[in-house]
Design an enzyme around this catalytic site. Sequence first.
Site, PDB file in Angstrom:
ATOM      1  N   ARG A   1      -8.835   0.023   4.179  1.00  0.00           N
ATOM      2  CA  ARG A   1      -7.867   0.970   3.638  1.00  0.00           C
ATOM      3  C   ARG A   1      -6.553   0.277   3.289  1.00  0.00           C
ATOM      4  O   ARG A   1      -5.827   0.734   2.412  1.00  0.00           O
ATOM      5  CB  ARG A   1      -7.565   2.071   4.672  1.00  0.00           C
ATOM      6  CG  ARG A   1      -8.745   2.972   4.953  1.00  0.00           C
ATOM      7  CD  ARG A   1      -8.351   4.067   5.912  1.00  0.00           C
ATOM      8  NE  ARG A   1      -7.071   4.587   5.491  1.00  0.00           N
ATOM      9  CZ  ARG A   1      -6.058   4.847   6.306  1.00  0.00           C
ATOM     10  NH1 ARG A   1      -6.175   4.664   7.581  1.00  0.00           N
ATOM     11  NH2 ARG A   1      -4.927   5.302   5.826  1.00  0.00           N
TER      12      ARG A   1
ATOM     13  N   CYS B   1      -4.408  12.860  12.890  1.00  0.00           N
ATOM     14  CA  CYS B   1      -5.243  11.688  12.638  1.00  0.00           C
ATOM     15  C   CYS B   1      -5.259  10.825  13.882  1.00  0.00           C
ATOM     16  O   CYS B   1      -4.690  11.191  14.909  1.00  0.00           O
ATOM     17  CB  CYS B   1      -4.741  10.914  11.434  1.00  0.00           C
ATOM     18  SG  CYS B   1      -3.207  10.076  11.755  1.00  0.00           S
TER      19      CYS B   1
ATOM     20  N   ASP C   1       4.144   0.101  12.024  1.00  0.00           N
ATOM     21  CA  ASP C   1       2.962  -0.467  11.363  1.00  0.00           C
ATOM     22  C   ASP C   1       2.724  -1.929  11.740  1.00  0.00           C
ATOM     23  O   ASP C   1       1.709  -2.509  11.339  1.00  0.00           O
ATOM     24  CB  ASP C   1       3.097  -0.357   9.834  1.00  0.00           C
ATOM     25  CG  ASP C   1       3.020   1.077   9.358  1.00  0.00           C
ATOM     26  OD1 ASP C   1       2.614   1.945  10.142  1.00  0.00           O
ATOM     27  OD2 ASP C   1       3.383   1.335   8.193  1.00  0.00           O
TER      28      ASP C   1
ATOM     29  N   ARG D   1       1.056  14.334  13.368  1.00  0.00           N
ATOM     30  CA  ARG D   1       1.629  14.195  12.030  1.00  0.00           C
ATOM     31  C   ARG D   1       1.791  15.527  11.270  1.00  0.00           C
ATOM     32  O   ARG D   1       1.145  15.770  10.247  1.00  0.00           O
ATOM     33  CB  ARG D   1       0.815  13.187  11.213  1.00  0.00           C
ATOM     34  CG  ARG D   1       0.752  11.845  11.920  1.00  0.00           C
ATOM     35  CD  ARG D   1      -0.024  10.826  11.166  1.00  0.00           C
ATOM     36  NE  ARG D   1       0.758  10.208  10.115  1.00  0.00           N
ATOM     37  CZ  ARG D   1       0.295   9.214   9.348  1.00  0.00           C
ATOM     38  NH1 ARG D   1      -0.926   8.765   9.525  1.00  0.00           N
ATOM     39  NH2 ARG D   1       1.047   8.684   8.430  1.00  0.00           N
TER      40      ARG D   1
ATOM     41  N   LYS E   1       0.828  -1.215   0.000  1.00  0.00           N
ATOM     42  CA  LYS E   1       0.000   0.000   0.000  1.00  0.00           C
ATOM     43  C   LYS E   1       0.862   1.265   0.000  1.00  0.00           C
ATOM     44  O   LYS E   1       0.663   2.167  -0.810  1.00  0.00           O
ATOM     45  CB  LYS E   1      -0.902   0.008   1.245  1.00  0.00           C
ATOM     46  CG  LYS E   1      -1.576   1.345   1.496  1.00  0.00           C
ATOM     47  CD  LYS E   1      -2.402   1.363   2.763  1.00  0.00           C
ATOM     48  CE  LYS E   1      -1.629   1.587   4.039  1.00  0.00           C
ATOM     49  NZ  LYS E   1      -1.460   2.982   4.460  1.00  0.00           N
ATOM     50  N   ASN E   2       1.810   1.335   0.930  1.00  0.00           N
ATOM     51  CA  ASN E   2       2.544   2.589   1.095  1.00  0.00           C
ATOM     52  C   ASN E   2       3.513   2.869  -0.049  1.00  0.00           C
ATOM     53  O   ASN E   2       3.905   4.015  -0.257  1.00  0.00           O
ATOM     54  CB  ASN E   2       3.250   2.630   2.459  1.00  0.00           C
ATOM     55  CG  ASN E   2       2.232   2.794   3.579  1.00  0.00           C
ATOM     56  OD1 ASN E   2       1.081   3.162   3.335  1.00  0.00           O
ATOM     57  ND2 ASN E   2       2.640   2.507   4.811  1.00  0.00           N
TER      58      ASN E   2
HETATM   59  N1  EPU Z   1       6.925  13.978  11.345  1.00  0.00           N
HETATM   60  C1  EPU Z   1       7.163  15.290  11.713  1.00  0.00           C
HETATM   61  N2  EPU Z   1       7.257  16.224  10.725  1.00  0.00           N
HETATM   62  C2  EPU Z   1       7.153  15.914   9.406  1.00  0.00           C
HETATM   63  C3  EPU Z   1       6.910  14.577   9.040  1.00  0.00           C
HETATM   64  C4  EPU Z   1       6.812  13.626  10.044  1.00  0.00           C
HETATM   65  O1  EPU Z   1       7.277  15.604  12.905  1.00  0.00           O
HETATM   66  O2  EPU Z   1       7.252  16.827   8.558  1.00  0.00           O
HETATM   67  C5  EPU Z   1       6.793  12.944  12.408  1.00  0.00           C
HETATM   68  C6  EPU Z   1       5.406  12.329  12.400  1.00  0.00           C
HETATM   69  O3  EPU Z   1       4.468  13.126  13.093  1.00  0.00           O
HETATM   70  C7  EPU Z   1       5.649  10.986  13.073  1.00  0.00           C
HETATM   71  C8  EPU Z   1       7.065  10.646  12.600  1.00  0.00           C
HETATM   72  O4  EPU Z   1       7.644  11.867  12.130  1.00  0.00           O
HETATM   73  O5  EPU Z   1       5.612  11.110  14.460  1.00  0.00           O
HETATM   74  C9  EPU Z   1       7.118   9.614  11.480  1.00  0.00           C
HETATM   75  O6  EPU Z   1       6.369  10.064  10.385  1.00  0.00           O
HETATM   76  P1  EPU Z   1       6.729   9.718   8.866  1.00  0.00           P
HETATM   77  O7  EPU Z   1       6.774  10.989   8.105  1.00  0.00           O
HETATM   78  O8  EPU Z   1       7.924   8.833   8.836  1.00  0.00           O
HETATM   79  O9  EPU Z   1       5.457   8.877   8.440  1.00  0.00           O
HETATM   80  P2  EPU Z   1       4.512   9.131   7.200  1.00  0.00           P
HETATM   81  O10 EPU Z   1       5.309   9.358   5.987  1.00  0.00           O
HETATM   82  O11 EPU Z   1       3.462  10.121   7.545  1.00  0.00           O
HETATM   83  C10 EPU Z   1       4.477   6.613   6.513  1.00  0.00           C
HETATM   84  C11 EPU Z   1       3.443   5.550   6.305  1.00  0.00           C
HETATM   85  C12 EPU Z   1       2.854   5.151   7.644  1.00  0.00           C
HETATM   86  C13 EPU Z   1       3.985   4.629   8.526  1.00  0.00           C
HETATM   87  C14 EPU Z   1       5.076   5.703   8.663  1.00  0.00           C
HETATM   88  C15 EPU Z   1       6.284   5.240   9.454  1.00  0.00           C
HETATM   89  C16 EPU Z   1       2.596   6.105   4.111  1.00  0.00           C
HETATM   90  C17 EPU Z   1       1.456   6.535   3.286  1.00  0.00           C
HETATM   91  N3  EPU Z   1       2.397   6.061   5.433  1.00  0.00           N
HETATM   92  O12 EPU Z   1       3.797   7.703   7.109  1.00  0.00           O
HETATM   93  O13 EPU Z   1       1.940   4.079   7.379  1.00  0.00           O
HETATM   94  O14 EPU Z   1       3.497   4.318   9.799  1.00  0.00           O
HETATM   95  O15 EPU Z   1       5.521   6.108   7.351  1.00  0.00           O
HETATM   96  O16 EPU Z   1       6.837   4.112   8.887  1.00  0.00           O
HETATM   97  O17 EPU Z   1       3.643   5.767   3.583  1.00  0.00           O
HETATM   98  C18 EPU Z   1       0.126   2.666   7.837  1.00  0.00           C
HETATM   99  O18 EPU Z   1       0.354   2.112   6.748  1.00  0.00           O
HETATM  100  O19 EPU Z   1      -0.653   2.178   8.695  1.00  0.00           O
HETATM  101  C19 EPU Z   1       0.801   3.929   8.142  1.00  0.00           C
HETATM  102  C20 EPU Z   1       0.383   4.766   9.072  1.00  0.00           C
END
Ligand code: EPU
Length: 450
Positions: free
Chosen positions: A412, A127, A320, A132, A33-34
Amino acid sequence: MPETHSSPEEDKSVLQIWGKSSLKGHVTISGAKNSALVVMAGALLCPQDCRLRNVPSLADVSRMGEILASLGVKLTRQGDVLDINASYIGQSTAPYELVSQLRASFFVIGPVLARLGVARVPLPGGCAIGARPVDLHVRGLQAMGADVHIEHGTVNAYVKGPSRRLKGAKIYLDYPSVGATETLMMAATLADGETILENAAQEPEVIDLANFCRAMGAKIQGAGTKTIVISGVPSLHSADYAIIPDRVEAATFLVAGAITQSEISLSPVIPDHLTAAIAKLRAIGALITPESPNCLRISPGHGLTATDIETLPYPGFPTDMQAQFMALLTVSEGDSIVTETVFENRLRHVAELNRMGADIRVKGNHAVIRGVPTLSGAPVVATDLRASAALVVAALAAEGKTTIQGLHHLDRGYENLDTKLQKLGVKLQRLQGDSTTEVETAPLTPIAPN
Ligand code: EPU
């Protein structure tokens, strides 16, 4: 993209699972998915046809398709093949109604800005699993010369100058955010000069995106390490690309095998993407053997034993997979401690697991799990995607019937989960909204999508 999926408000269906089943057979793992979500956004970089294969049929993928379509992009789907043509991007503004339903859609900001020199994307907001923020995405784009300001809840990004091209930059990420690494990598592919991303995320989905961009002609080195170097090129070309298998889905089935003390095999998988999960499953007592380079078999060892888990950015233990492993630890003998360090609110499944007879106490971001001999089926509510998977896994091992609400979360991220479990021998049924009157239900809690 003809699929339609129920919205959280409309989702009154429930999944009933009869537990204490023994699983048997083989399960086919879907595309990740991701990876699919971000690779779809990445297709915006390309003014020619792109063909994506192994794209899972999921509510999130449909929503991402709707976002691309709203920008003027053409999409056609047949089975797991998705054709995307972004030769014309008629809109630089992503609609709030869609972005608010899918956080990953914020990632379009990088490619749209790189292609058009302007992008307006609403802040996706917090969320169910945490606040996030997107500050790392924004700061990185600013370092590449974009003028970014947030007004009325929308991120407005422009590139000044006649060429409207972003400029290569050296960017240090305070945290190895998956999304920020992906946004900036996509933006840098078309930038003028070289971009160096330091402290980048190393997740397999980042590598998959890099490989897709390279298939389109991008120059990227180091994806999968902490330093990614991208040399901008003037334009990208068409590509035919297959998405990697979903490591989280694979881990969920491994946990399902372990908690039911069953023997099952799964493919296709990339075992290297599952190193942390396999290490923890072995520590808990499951036997895992490679059947072939892309097939794993799990079989019962001598019981299940407690172990401690701390979530971390890759190659650490994935957030995850935390909820599903916690479900497994509820019936593992002894005391386990699970520590969630990636998201600040990702322990909401604890209350539901406790309703099923688990003994879990939460203090801050730690959960202390005292293994119990067995769980008991109960009506429960899924609070987010991986929490819903944890409840399914727990239900497989519980005495009697578990009724799970909030299935829009499950849909999802897990393709054909009901069918896959049924093929392994699980007794379950999904009741649609109008046939749920006979089911004992707890009140639905409205939760923002994660
Ligand atoms: N964060 C910040 N600032 C930013 C971006 C992130 O503080 O600008 C923080 C977030 O709030 C969080 C941490 O950094 O506490 C990690 O966030 P990250 O950006 O790594 O996650 P993401 O890109 O929003 C993706 C996956 C998530 C998965 C995370 C971590 C996708 C669409 N989503 O999210 O997947 O948990 O990486 O591996 O790629 C899921 O599939 O259930 C899911 C939530």
